[in-house]
Design a protein around this motif. Structure first.
Motif, mmCIF file in Angstrom:
data_model
loop_
_atom_site.group_PDB
_atom_site.id
_atom_site.type_symbol
_atom_site.label_atom_id
_atom_site.label_comp_id
_atom_site.label_asym_id
_atom_site.label_seq_id
_atom_site.Cartn_x
_atom_site.Cartn_y
_atom_site.Cartn_z
ATOM 1 N N ARG A 212 0.837 -1.214 0.000
ATOM 2 C CA ARG A 212 0.000 0.000 0.000
ATOM 3 C C ARG A 212 0.864 1.254 0.000
ATOM 4 O O ARG A 212 0.512 2.259 -0.631
ATOM 5 C CB ARG A 212 -0.933 -0.006 1.209
ATOM 6 C CG ARG A 212 -2.005 -1.096 1.170
ATOM 7 C CD ARG A 212 -3.070 -0.850 2.230
ATOM 8 N NE ARG A 212 -2.537 -0.885 3.576
ATOM 9 C CZ ARG A 212 -2.446 -1.980 4.322
ATOM 10 N NH1 ARG A 212 -2.838 -3.151 3.826
ATOM 11 N NH2 ARG A 212 -1.966 -1.931 5.552
ATOM 12 N N ARG A 213 1.990 1.197 0.694
ATOM 13 C CA ARG A 213 2.899 2.348 0.734
ATOM 14 C C ARG A 213 3.458 2.647 -0.660
ATOM 15 O O ARG A 213 3.506 3.806 -1.086
ATOM 16 C CB ARG A 213 4.035 2.044 1.706
ATOM 17 C CG ARG A 213 5.185 3.040 1.694
ATOM 18 C CD ARG A 213 4.827 4.357 2.337
ATOM 19 N NE ARG A 213 6.024 5.169 2.514
ATOM 20 C CZ ARG A 213 6.141 6.427 2.090
ATOM 21 N NH1 ARG A 213 5.122 7.035 1.496
ATOM 22 N NH2 ARG A 213 7.265 7.096 2.301
ATOM 23 N N MET A 214 3.859 1.613 -1.400
ATOM 24 C CA MET A 214 4.343 1.828 -2.761
ATOM 25 C C MET A 214 3.253 2.425 -3.634
ATOM 26 O O MET A 214 3.499 3.334 -4.437
ATOM 27 C CB MET A 214 4.848 0.511 -3.349
ATOM 28 C CG MET A 214 6.123 -0.019 -2.733
ATOM 29 S SD MET A 214 6.853 -1.377 -3.704
ATOM 30 C CE MET A 214 5.641 -2.677 -3.461
ATOM 31 N N GLN A 215 2.041 1.925 -3.488
ATOM 32 C CA GLN A 215 0.929 2.439 -4.290
ATOM 33 C C GLN A 215 0.625 3.891 -3.946
ATOM 34 O O GLN A 215 0.274 4.685 -4.841
ATOM 35 C CB GLN A 215 -0.300 1.558 -4.071
ATOM 36 C CG GLN A 215 -0.134 0.149 -4.636
ATOM 37 C CD GLN A 215 -1.212 -0.810 -4.189
ATOM 38 O OE1 GLN A 215 -1.782 -0.658 -3.095
ATOM 39 N NE2 GLN A 215 -1.507 -1.809 -5.005
ATOM 40 N N ALA A 216 0.778 4.260 -2.681
ATOM 41 C CA ALA A 216 0.550 5.650 -2.290
ATOM 42 C C ALA A 216 1.587 6.575 -2.924
ATOM 43 O O ALA A 216 1.254 7.673 -3.391
ATOM 44 C CB ALA A 216 0.589 5.782 -0.764
ATOM 45 N N PRO A 221 2.786 13.492 -7.299
ATOM 46 C CA PRO A 221 3.104 14.157 -8.568
ATOM 47 C C PRO A 221 4.488 13.764 -9.079
ATOM 48 O O PRO A 221 5.457 13.740 -8.323
ATOM 49 C CB PRO A 221 3.055 15.647 -8.199
ATOM 50 C CG PRO A 221 2.154 15.711 -7.013
ATOM 51 C CD PRO A 221 2.412 14.448 -6.239
ATOM 52 N N GLY A 222 4.557 13.432 -10.351
ATOM 53 C CA GLY A 222 5.832 13.127 -10.980
ATOM 54 C C GLY A 222 6.254 11.677 -10.909
ATOM 55 O O GLY A 222 7.178 11.267 -11.621
ATOM 56 N N VAL A 223 5.602 10.869 -10.063
ATOM 57 C CA VAL A 223 5.969 9.461 -9.931
ATOM 58 C C VAL A 223 5.092 8.629 -10.868
ATOM 59 O O VAL A 223 3.868 8.717 -10.835
ATOM 60 C CB VAL A 223 5.813 8.965 -8.482
ATOM 61 C CG1 VAL A 223 6.139 7.478 -8.388
ATOM 62 C CG2 VAL A 223 6.712 9.759 -7.557
ATOM 63 N N LEU A 224 5.720 7.809 -11.706
ATOM 64 C CA LEU A 224 5.012 6.982 -12.662
ATOM 65 C C LEU A 224 4.814 5.550 -12.170
ATOM 66 O O LEU A 224 3.787 4.935 -12.437
ATOM 67 C CB LEU A 224 5.760 6.949 -14.000
ATOM 68 C CG LEU A 224 5.976 8.299 -14.692
ATOM 69 C CD1 LEU A 224 6.799 8.112 -15.965
ATOM 70 C CD2 LEU A 224 4.643 8.963 -15.007
ATOM 71 N N GLN A 261 14.323 6.332 -0.018
ATOM 72 C CA GLN A 261 13.414 6.381 1.120
ATOM 73 C C GLN A 261 12.655 5.061 1.282
ATOM 74 O O GLN A 261 12.600 4.482 2.367
ATOM 75 C CB GLN A 261 12.423 7.535 0.947
ATOM 76 C CG GLN A 261 11.343 7.620 2.025
ATOM 77 C CD GLN A 261 11.904 7.855 3.411
ATOM 78 O OE1 GLN A 261 12.880 8.581 3.559
ATOM 79 N NE2 GLN A 261 11.301 7.260 4.429
ATOM 80 N N LEU A 262 12.091 4.569 0.188
ATOM 81 C CA LEU A 262 11.330 3.326 0.266
ATOM 82 C C LEU A 262 12.236 2.132 0.534
ATOM 83 O O LEU A 262 11.859 1.197 1.256
ATOM 84 C CB LEU A 262 10.552 3.116 -1.029
ATOM 85 C CG LEU A 262 9.370 4.068 -1.257
ATOM 86 C CD1 LEU A 262 8.826 3.917 -2.662
ATOM 87 C CD2 LEU A 262 8.272 3.827 -0.230
#
Length: 495
Positions: A212-216, A221-224, A261-262
């Motif tokens: 869920r964190r990756m999906q968030a 903005p700017g993340v594909l 960060q991830l």
């Protein structure tokens, strides 16, 4: 919009003794540009989905090779090269194209080629030149490599294990490639090497939360796209291991910051996300703690024979759990699917209703254990059996259902594959909801269908071909600086 599409996949267990050859691909099917129409529910299911997606928006599809093989040892080099070269020949004939989208695995290795996907992508880039976007959709258990990154514009991996999101990730990749071809976005990728080896199920926390964190982050903005490639622990290649990468729209700094960060967040979860496995007797004891046999049982305890998963390159014929079921006289159980061509042949020849002494499993070497000799009754013969497999159909070949004393029901198959669906058993006539124990030859993909009927799911370690002692896997090619072999492989490096 003219899309060139293909599907070539196998997962290479470099510790497996038997190589992956042409026959392994032929067993599932080799389709030369027509899988989406000839086998739309099986091997061609994804290409059929992608064709419908592209054509539904007015685009054109040029479909090339579709083939896959069960996981095994390194692919014979000339076999891989022939499959690669067919894709390249089809691509040359299809030019010009606006985009190339491939469904690969990401952990395919051939003799002398550690990174087949990177090799294929680089060859495609040489054909189409720098202006055509190339996209790779990879299995979650991939090895993300620099050759892949250098050749492809976008790489997207499944997020879920079991892999229930193949189509969703395919559409995600298609959208990015289409926008890139139209000049609306310019994808750039940054990667964080987690330096971890393991197996992480997304069916429970905290991995569910990390998905869920990756999906968030993908909604920022700017993340594909955001992907976590878990790596394939039994693939000894130089760039193996868990890696997290972020694709942004022409913002390298954002991609790098978010990947770091991830990646750090995933690293911080390392002690809490590993698969919980137990020994055979521990699992059998735990299976009955929930009180099966009470007035209203709540389904079987499902035991996953994780070390003998054909989906990870194991033979699928180990007998360690089967033997203990017999020795402990566990009643009312089912085991399958055990890969044993000889036993299936004997049962077919004897016919339904025959009673015979049958030698089961233990055929392929020490990791398979010793054969188990049982007096059985042949309950059913199922020609060309198949099972549901995460939205597709997976062949089991000719199968036999035999029953031994104490209500021990065994499903024998002639095509080596892991157990995905309930209908592997029920399609052969074996009921499951009334069983005390059901043993499946799978590591995790069974979970999607079996967990809803199970009163308990247990992951069982045996002396099989897939060791879950990740710190002691005898790698020769990849760096040994990884967790859990090394407490802090990042060392002084700032993560």
């Amino acid at each position: 919009m003219r899309f060139f599409i293909a599907h070539l996949a196998t997962e290479t267990n470099t510790f497996a003794a038997a190589p992956t050859g042409l026959g392994d691909f032929e067993e599932i099917g080799i389709f030369h540009g027509d899988a989406s129409r000839r086998d739309p529910e099986g091997a061609g299911a994804f290409l059929r989905y992608l064709r419908d997606l592209v054509e539904g928006e007015g685009g054109e599809v040029v479909e090339s090779l579709c083939t896959l093989a069960q996981p095994g040892g390194r692919t014979v080099r000339h076999v891989y090269e022939a499959l690669r070269d067919e894709i390249l020949a089809d691509l040359r004939a299809a030019l010009p194209v606006d985009a190339v989208q491939l469904l690969l695995h990401g952990a395919m290795a051939a003799e002398g080629i550690d990174d087949c996907e990177g090799d294929l992508a680089a060859a495609i880039r040489a054909v189409v030149g720098p202006g055509v976007p190339i996209g790779l959709e990879l299995d979650l258990h991939c090895h993300f490599t620099e050759q892949m990154r250098g050749a492809a514009d976008v790489i997207v991996a499944f997020k879920e294990y079991p892999h229930i999101d193949t189509d969703a990730r395919g559409e995600e990749l298609y959208r990015i490639l289409k926008d890139a071809a139209l000049g609306k976005v310019r994808p750039v990728t940054a990667v964080f090497d987690c330096r971890m080896v393991g197996l992480w199920h997304t069916t429970r926390e905290p991995m569910q939360g990390f998905v869920r964190r990756m999906q968030a982050v993908e909604r920022e903005p700017g993340v594909l796209s955001v992907s976590l490639g878990h790596g394939f622990p039994w693939g000894d290649v130089p760039e193996a291991g868990a890696k997290l990468w972020v694709v942004t729209d022409n913002d390298p700094a954002l991609a790098q910051a978010m990947a770091r960060q991830l990646g750090r967040e995933f690293w911080a979860l390392r002690e809490r996300i590993g698969a919980s496995v137990c020994g055979i007797d521990e699992a059998l004891d735990a299976a009955f703690e929930s009180g099966f046999g009470a007035a209203e049982p709540k389904g079987p305890a499902v035991l996953a024979d994780v070390a003998d998963n054909p989906g990870g390159g194991a033979a699928g014929d180990s007998t360690f759990i089967l033997r203990r079921l017999v020795e402990r006289r566990v009643a009312n159980s089912a085991v399958g699917a055990i890969w044993d061509l000889g036993a299936v042949h004997i049962c077919k020849a004897a016919g339904v209703g025959a009673q015979l002494d049958l030698r089961i499993g233990g055929k392929c070497g020490p990791a398979s254990g010793l054969p188990v000799d049982l007096r059985v009754t042949v309950r059913a013969i199922v020609p060309n059996h198949s099972q549901s497999a995460l939205g597709t159909r997976e062949r089991l070949g000719d199968c036999a259902w035999v029953e031994a004393a104490g209500g021990l029901h065994i499903l024998l198959c002639s095509v080596r594959t892991q157990t995905y669906g309930l209908d592997a058993f029920t399609g052969a006539g074996i009921s499951l909801v009334d069983k005390a124990i059901v043993v499946v030859k799978s590591t995790q993909h069974f979970h999607a269908e079996f967990a809803p009927i199970a009163r308990k799911v247990l992951y069982v370690s045996t002396p099989g071909a897939m060791s879950f002692g990740f710190a002691a896997i005898p790698y020769r090619l990849r760096s040994l600086a990884y967790w859990p072999r090394v407490p802090d492989p990042h060392g002084a490096q700032q993560i």
